[in-house]
Design a protein around this motif. Sequence first.
Motif, PDB file in Angstrom:
ATOM      1  N   ASP A   9       0.824  -1.217   0.000  1.00  0.00           N
ATOM      2  CA  ASP A   9       0.000   0.000   0.000  1.00  0.00           C
ATOM      3  C   ASP A   9       0.854   1.262   0.000  1.00  0.00           C
ATOM      4  O   ASP A   9       0.451   2.290   0.547  1.00  0.00           O
ATOM      5  N   MET A  10       2.046   1.149  -0.551  1.00  0.00           N
ATOM      6  CA  MET A  10       2.906   2.325  -0.712  1.00  0.00           C
ATOM      7  C   MET A  10       3.357   2.341  -2.158  1.00  0.00           C
ATOM      8  O   MET A  10       3.881   1.355  -2.646  1.00  0.00           O
ATOM      9  N   SER A  11       3.107   3.450  -2.834  1.00  0.00           N
ATOM     10  CA  SER A  11       3.338   3.532  -4.275  1.00  0.00           C
ATOM     11  C   SER A  11       4.777   3.173  -4.646  1.00  0.00           C
ATOM     12  O   SER A  11       5.728   3.553  -3.960  1.00  0.00           O
ATOM     13  N   CYS A  12       4.910   2.416  -5.728  1.00  0.00           N
ATOM     14  CA  CYS A  12       6.219   2.161  -6.327  1.00  0.00           C
ATOM     15  C   CYS A  12       6.356   3.134  -7.491  1.00  0.00           C
ATOM     16  O   CYS A  12       5.686   2.986  -8.509  1.00  0.00           O
ATOM     17  N   SER A  13       7.200   4.130  -7.325  1.00  0.00           N
ATOM     18  CA  SER A  13       7.250   5.232  -8.292  1.00  0.00           C
ATOM     19  C   SER A  13       8.158   4.951  -9.478  1.00  0.00           C
ATOM     20  O   SER A  13       7.976   5.514 -10.551  1.00  0.00           O
ATOM     21  N   SER A  14       9.146   4.072  -9.292  1.00  0.00           N
ATOM     22  CA  SER A  14      10.115   3.852 -10.363  1.00  0.00           C
ATOM     23  C   SER A  14      10.612   2.419 -10.287  1.00  0.00           C
ATOM     24  O   SER A  14      10.846   1.887  -9.197  1.00  0.00           O
ATOM     25  N   VAL A  15      10.755   1.794 -11.468  1.00  0.00           N
ATOM     26  CA  VAL A  15      11.166   0.397 -11.479  1.00  0.00           C
ATOM     27  C   VAL A  15      12.149   0.155 -12.624  1.00  0.00           C
ATOM     28  O   VAL A  15      12.088   0.814 -13.659  1.00  0.00           O
ATOM     29  N   LYS A  16      13.078  -0.775 -12.421  1.00  0.00           N
ATOM     30  CA  LYS A  16      14.069  -1.130 -13.442  1.00  0.00           C
ATOM     31  C   LYS A  16      14.266  -2.643 -13.427  1.00  0.00           C
ATOM     32  O   LYS A  16      14.028  -3.301 -12.412  1.00  0.00           O
ATOM     33  N   LEU A  17      14.756  -3.166 -14.554  1.00  0.00           N
ATOM     34  CA  LEU A  17      15.009  -4.603 -14.686  1.00  0.00           C
ATOM     35  C   LEU A  17      16.436  -4.772 -15.199  1.00  0.00           C
ATOM     36  O   LEU A  17      16.816  -4.146 -16.190  1.00  0.00           O
ATOM     37  N   TRP A  18      17.207  -5.605 -14.497  1.00  0.00           N
ATOM     38  CA  TRP A  18      18.615  -5.802 -14.892  1.00  0.00           C
ATOM     39  C   TRP A  18      19.024  -7.238 -14.591  1.00  0.00           C
ATOM     40  O   TRP A  18      19.002  -7.660 -13.440  1.00  0.00           O
ATOM     41  N   LYS A  19      19.366  -7.984 -15.625  1.00  0.00           N
ATOM     42  CA  LYS A  19      19.860  -9.354 -15.492  1.00  0.00           C
ATOM     43  C   LYS A  19      18.945 -10.205 -14.608  1.00  0.00           C
ATOM     44  O   LYS A  19      19.412 -10.916 -13.705  1.00  0.00           O
ATOM     45  N   GLY A  20      17.639 -10.090 -14.856  1.00  0.00           N
ATOM     46  CA  GLY A  20      16.687 -10.915 -14.107  1.00  0.00           C
ATOM     47  C   GLY A  20      16.394 -10.424 -12.704  1.00  0.00           C
ATOM     48  O   GLY A  20      15.734 -11.107 -11.920  1.00  0.00           O
ATOM     49  N   THR A  21      16.876  -9.226 -12.369  1.00  0.00           N
ATOM     50  CA  THR A  21      16.619  -8.632 -11.056  1.00  0.00           C
ATOM     51  C   THR A  21      15.774  -7.376 -11.225  1.00  0.00           C
ATOM     52  O   THR A  21      16.064  -6.540 -12.078  1.00  0.00           O
ATOM     53  N   VAL A  22      14.728  -7.273 -10.408  1.00  0.00           N
ATOM     54  CA  VAL A  22      13.877  -6.079 -10.420  1.00  0.00           C
ATOM     55  C   VAL A  22      14.364  -5.121  -9.333  1.00  0.00           C
ATOM     56  O   VAL A  22      14.513  -5.519  -8.168  1.00  0.00           O
ATOM     57  N   ALA A  23      14.634  -3.865  -9.709  1.00  0.00           N
ATOM     58  CA  ALA A  23      14.942  -2.812  -8.727  1.00  0.00           C
ATOM     59  C   ALA A  23      13.733  -1.889  -8.664  1.00  0.00           C
ATOM     60  O   ALA A  23      13.310  -1.352  -9.688  1.00  0.00           O
ATOM     61  N   HIS A  61      16.612   6.479   1.067  1.00  0.00           N
ATOM     62  CA  HIS A  61      16.316   7.915   1.118  1.00  0.00           C
ATOM     63  C   HIS A  61      15.346   8.220   2.265  1.00  0.00           C
ATOM     64  O   HIS A  61      14.594   7.347   2.702  1.00  0.00           O
ATOM     65  N   ALA A  62      15.370   9.492   2.700  1.00  0.00           N
ATOM     66  CA  ALA A  62      14.488   9.913   3.788  1.00  0.00           C
ATOM     67  C   ALA A  62      13.100  10.269   3.285  1.00  0.00           C
ATOM     68  O   ALA A  62      12.163  10.404   4.073  1.00  0.00           O
ATOM     69  N   ARG A  63      12.966  10.457   1.968  1.00  0.00           N
ATOM     70  CA  ARG A  63      11.665  10.820   1.404  1.00  0.00           C
ATOM     71  C   ARG A  63      11.393  10.014   0.139  1.00  0.00           C
ATOM     72  O   ARG A  63      12.162   9.144  -0.255  1.00  0.00           O
ATOM     73  N   TRP A  64      10.286  10.355  -0.496  1.00  0.00           N
ATOM     74  CA  TRP A  64       9.767   9.642  -1.661  1.00  0.00           C
ATOM     75  C   TRP A  64      10.806   9.551  -2.775  1.00  0.00           C
ATOM     76  O   TRP A  64      11.358  10.559  -3.199  1.00  0.00           O
ATOM     77  N   ILE A  65      11.037   8.339  -3.269  1.00  0.00           N
ATOM     78  CA  ILE A  65      11.931   8.152  -4.421  1.00  0.00           C
ATOM     79  C   ILE A  65      11.172   8.529  -5.692  1.00  0.00           C
ATOM     80  O   ILE A  65      10.048   8.092  -5.898  1.00  0.00           O
ATOM     81  N   TYR A  66      11.789   9.355  -6.527  1.00  0.00           N
ATOM     82  CA  TYR A  66      11.157   9.803  -7.773  1.00  0.00           C
ATOM     83  C   TYR A  66      11.737   9.145  -9.008  1.00  0.00           C
ATOM     84  O   TYR A  66      11.132   9.168 -10.064  1.00  0.00           O
ATOM     85  N   SER A  67      12.942   8.594  -8.881  1.00  0.00           N
ATOM     86  CA  SER A  67      13.576   8.069 -10.089  1.00  0.00           C
ATOM     87  C   SER A  67      14.651   7.048  -9.754  1.00  0.00           C
ATOM     88  O   SER A  67      15.427   7.242  -8.822  1.00  0.00           O
ATOM     89  N   LEU A  68      14.658   5.962 -10.528  1.00  0.00           N
ATOM     90  CA  LEU A  68      15.758   4.987 -10.501  1.00  0.00           C
ATOM     91  C   LEU A  68      16.283   4.834 -11.917  1.00  0.00           C
ATOM     92  O   LEU A  68      15.531   4.974 -12.877  1.00  0.00           O
ATOM     93  N   ASP A  69      17.569   4.504 -12.032  1.00  0.00           N
ATOM     94  CA  ASP A  69      18.108   4.149 -13.348  1.00  0.00           C
ATOM     95  C   ASP A  69      19.252   3.172 -13.151  1.00  0.00           C
ATOM     96  O   ASP A  69      19.921   3.186 -12.105  1.00  0.00           O
ATOM     97  N   ILE A  70      19.473   2.312 -14.141  1.00  0.00           N
ATOM     98  CA  ILE A  70      20.566   1.344 -14.082  1.00  0.00           C
ATOM     99  C   ILE A  70      21.439   1.500 -15.319  1.00  0.00           C
ATOM    100  O   ILE A  70      20.926   1.643 -16.429  1.00  0.00           O
ATOM    101  N   ALA A  71      22.754   1.516 -15.114  1.00  0.00           N
ATOM    102  CA  ALA A  71      23.701   1.489 -16.237  1.00  0.00           C
ATOM    103  C   ALA A  71      23.963   0.010 -16.544  1.00  0.00           C
ATOM    104  O   ALA A  71      24.607  -0.680 -15.748  1.00  0.00           O
ATOM    105  N   PRO A  72      23.445  -0.519 -17.660  1.00  0.00           N
ATOM    106  CA  PRO A  72      23.452  -1.974 -17.867  1.00  0.00           C
ATOM    107  C   PRO A  72      24.832  -2.598 -17.958  1.00  0.00           C
ATOM    108  O   PRO A  72      25.026  -3.745 -17.574  1.00  0.00           O
ATOM    109  N   PHE A  73      25.826  -1.833 -18.460  1.00  0.00           N
ATOM    110  CA  PHE A  73      27.149  -2.442 -18.660  1.00  0.00           C
ATOM    111  C   PHE A  73      27.952  -2.543 -17.363  1.00  0.00           C
ATOM    112  O   PHE A  73      28.839  -3.382 -17.253  1.00  0.00           O
TER     113      PHE A  73
END
Length: 336
Positions: free
Chosen positions: A214-228, A253-265
């Motif tokens: 019941d807490m929003s997931c604001s940003s999601v990434k997928l890398w080598k079969g792992t979800v961040a 973080h102490a507050r709401w996460i707004y963005s995630l990113d993964i550098a694939p290499f």
Amino acid sequence: MYHKEKSIQIKNSASALYNNLGVLRIAPRRLTYFTVVHANVVNMVSASWDGLNYSHRQLQSKEPNVATSTSLIMQAAFCVLPSRDLLVVTSQKGIQMYESDGSIMVYWHALDTPETPTAQAVFARGISAVWENYICVGVSSGAILVFDVPSKGSNITLSEVVEEHKEPITDIASECSGSQECIADMVSADDGGNLCVWKSGEEFQLLNKIPGFDMSCSSVKLWKGTVAAGYGTGQIRLYEAVTGILHVEINAHARWIYSLDIAPFSGLLLSAAEDSLVRVWHLTLTPETNTVEVAHLHNECVTDTQICGAKFCDGDGYAFAVTGYDLSEIIRYTQT
């Protein structure tokens, strides 16, 4: 580890939206395209790698049969497919797809709006290129629209509507590392924090559903079969995509996460939040023991700024860019 470069000025400030920064690297021309959403406008900047030359373009949100639209834009994102790159813009009225430089709109899809106004807003948000020829876009009903994109031209078709989420989609991510058959190649997140893991194809298959709290997931990434996944609690959770096993939970973080990113290499993970902090982490996967380890590498404080977008500018994580609410600039950092 990273130092601040000269900022890129933009025409308008950034709206307080999740994932409010798009980055596309055009290696042959030594250019990087950036997009930032402000109300009903997408500010687009084409910047040379030496930071000396910029050109600006503004894209308006479109509505059928209306001269000027007041429809708010929810997101702008670059979709990189093997045969072409497109810029996708979502709003309260529909979905627009442009050539990557923003010059030509190649497709417009209107959202179904109820004839009688409801308490629930209608919008599209969450954009990702998937597999070889799909672009997936989330909508406020929880559905995911799957568009089949030809290698050129504007003959884009809505091939499937995937309905599994019950709450508005917040973000969609996809990945297929290398050419091997990926078991899971897309993940979608919603306002309730629920994650759905998919395998794309002629028909999209639901592989797994990871419940939210019941807490929003604001940003999601997928890398080598792992979800961040980044949440409103300020936490990052790393799950194994196919089984849903929780590998790591970070109080990032102490507050709401707004963005995630993964550098694939390189396996670098970037997180940015309302607490004015951008953090860089390093993920290490050990297939033999099926474990994921996380190391914290770098902190950057963007003073007095509610950060709303952060993205790596390349696949190695050598540079990243940040936007903040009410800030009319894109702040860039490169490795020292």
